[in-house]
Motif scaffolding. Structure first.
Motif, PDB file in Angstrom:
ATOM      1  N   LYS A 284      -4.565   6.177   7.067  1.00 40.87           N
ATOM      2  CA  LYS A 284      -4.249   6.402   5.880  1.00 40.87           C
ATOM      3  C   LYS A 284      -2.985   6.876   5.316  1.00 40.87           C
ATOM      4  CE  LYS A 284      -7.046   6.153   2.957  1.00 40.87           C
ATOM      5  NZ  LYS A 284      -7.359   4.788   2.251  1.00 40.87           N
TER       6      LYS A 284
ATOM      7  N   TRP B  94       0.833  -1.232   0.008  1.00 44.61           N
ATOM      8  CA  TRP B  94      -0.041  -0.028  -0.135  1.00 44.61           C
ATOM      9  C   TRP B  94       0.811   1.368   0.223  1.00 44.61           C
ATOM     10  CZ3 TRP B  94      -4.907   0.267  -1.332  1.00 44.61           C
ATOM     11  CH2 TRP B  94      -5.706  -0.961  -1.147  1.00 44.61           C
TER      12      TRP B  94
ATOM     13  N   LYS C 238      -1.131   0.354   6.199  1.00 47.84           N
ATOM     14  CA  LYS C 238      -1.415   1.415   5.019  1.00 47.84           C
ATOM     15  C   LYS C 238      -0.447   2.183   4.698  1.00 47.84           C
ATOM     16  CE  LYS C 238      -4.789   0.934   2.948  1.00 47.84           C
ATOM     17  NZ  LYS C 238      -6.024   1.186   3.237  1.00 47.84           N
TER      18      LYS C 238
END
Length: 257
Positions: A204, A121, A162
Motif C-alpha cells: 500500500k 494509483w 500501487k
C-alpha cells in the motif's frame, strides 16, 4: 440590517394595501434587502484568504478553498512539491489514468501526463520539482519531466503497481505492487538494482526513509506497508529487512515522510 430586510417589505404591503402591485413590489424589495444584508453585513465578516495570510485577489486574509476540476474519476493521491523558486506544485493521480500537475498556490492546471493505459494509483514529485513518477494499474511505473510533461523512463512490473517514491537525491526510485514485491531502480542506469520480498499481501505504501539529516544516498532505508498489516524497514545496502512491526488487525493504507 435584519430589521431592514423584515420591515421594508411589510411597510410596502401596508402602504399599497390591496393594490395588485403590492405583493410583487414587496418581493422585489425583500430580495434587494437580502442582497444588501449579504454584501454589507455577512461578507465583510467572512475571513477568506490563503493559509499563510496572503490574500487572493484582495478577498480576506485566512483559509479558503479552491476547486480544481478536470479529473473524470476518483482521485487516489495528491502530492505537494517542496517550495522551489518561491513556488510549489501539486500532482494528482486518478483512476482515469491521467495524472495532472497544478500550481500549488492558485490550483491552476499546468499539464496532464498522458501515457498510462490504466488507473494511476500513486504519484510523487522529486525534491527539485523537476520529475514526477506515477504508479499504474497497467503494470508500469513512469518517470516524467515536470517541466514539459514528456515521458523520461518506463519500468515494467509483473502486477498492478500501487505506490512509488523518489530518494532524497532523486537518483533512485522505489515501487510496491500487488505481487507483494518492492523494487528499487537506479534512474541514472535505468535499471532495477534491488528486489525486496517479504510482504504477504499487496503493498500500500513504499517510501525512502533517511537515517538522519545529511545521510548519504547509499545509507538510505526503505519503509513499506501493506495489506498484511506489516510495516517493514529495509536496508538497501543488503537488500534485506532490518526491522518488522506487526499491526494487529490494521491494514496499512499509506505512509508519508
Amino acid at each position: 440590517a435584519v430589521c431592514v430586510v423584515v420591515h421594508v417589505p411589510v411597510a410596502v404591503l401596508l402602504w399599497f394595501g390591496r393594490s395588485p402591485f403590492a405583493l410583487p413590489v414587496a418581493v422585489v424589495l425583500w430580495y434587494c434587502c437580502c442582497c444588501f444584508l449579504v454584501l454589507v453585513v455577512v461578507l465583510p465578516k467572512m475571513d477568506i484568504g490563503s493559509p499563510d495570510g496572503v490574500t487572493n485577489g484582495g478577498v480576506g486574509s485566512k483559509g479558503f478553498s479552491i476547486l480544481c476540476t478536470g479529473h473524470s474519476r476518483p482521485v487516489t493521491q495528491l502530492m505537494y512539491s517542496q517550495v522551489v523558486d518561491d513556488s510549489f506544485w501539486i500532482v494528482s493521480s486518478c483512476l482515469d489514468g491521467r495524472p495532472m500537475i497544478r500550481n500549488g498556490e492558485t490550483g491552476d492546471w499546468v499539464g496532464t501526463l498522458e501515457g498510462h493505459k490504466g488507473a494511476v494509483w500513486d504519484t510523487v514529485i522529486d525534491t527539485s520539482a523537476t520529475k514526477v513518477a506515477t504508479a499504474s494499474a497497467d503494470y508500469n511505473v513512469k518517470v516524467w519531466s515536470a517541466l514539459d510533461g514528456t515521458e523520461l523512463l518506463n519500468f515494467e512490473h509483473d502486477h498492478v503497481v500501487k505506490c512509488v517514491d523518489f530518494s532524497s537525491n532523486g537518483a533512485q526510485l522505489v515501487s510496491g505492487s500487488m505481487d507483494c514485491d518492492i523494487r528499487v531502480f537506479d534512474l541514472g542506469a535505468e535499471e532495477e538494482i534491488c528486489k525486496l520480498s517479504g510482504h504477504e499481501k499487496s503493498l500500500k505504501s513504499t517510501l525512502f526513509y533517511d537515517q538522519a539529516k545529511g545521510a548519504n544516498s547509499d545509507e538510505e532505508l526503505v519503509l513499506s506497508g501493506g495489506q498484511d498489516s506489516l510495516l517493514r524497514l529495509w536496508d538497501l545496502r543488503s537488500c534485506r529487512s532490518s526491522a518488522l512491526l506487526k499491526l494487529a488487525r490494521i491494514t496499512v493504507q499509506s505512509a508519508s515522510h
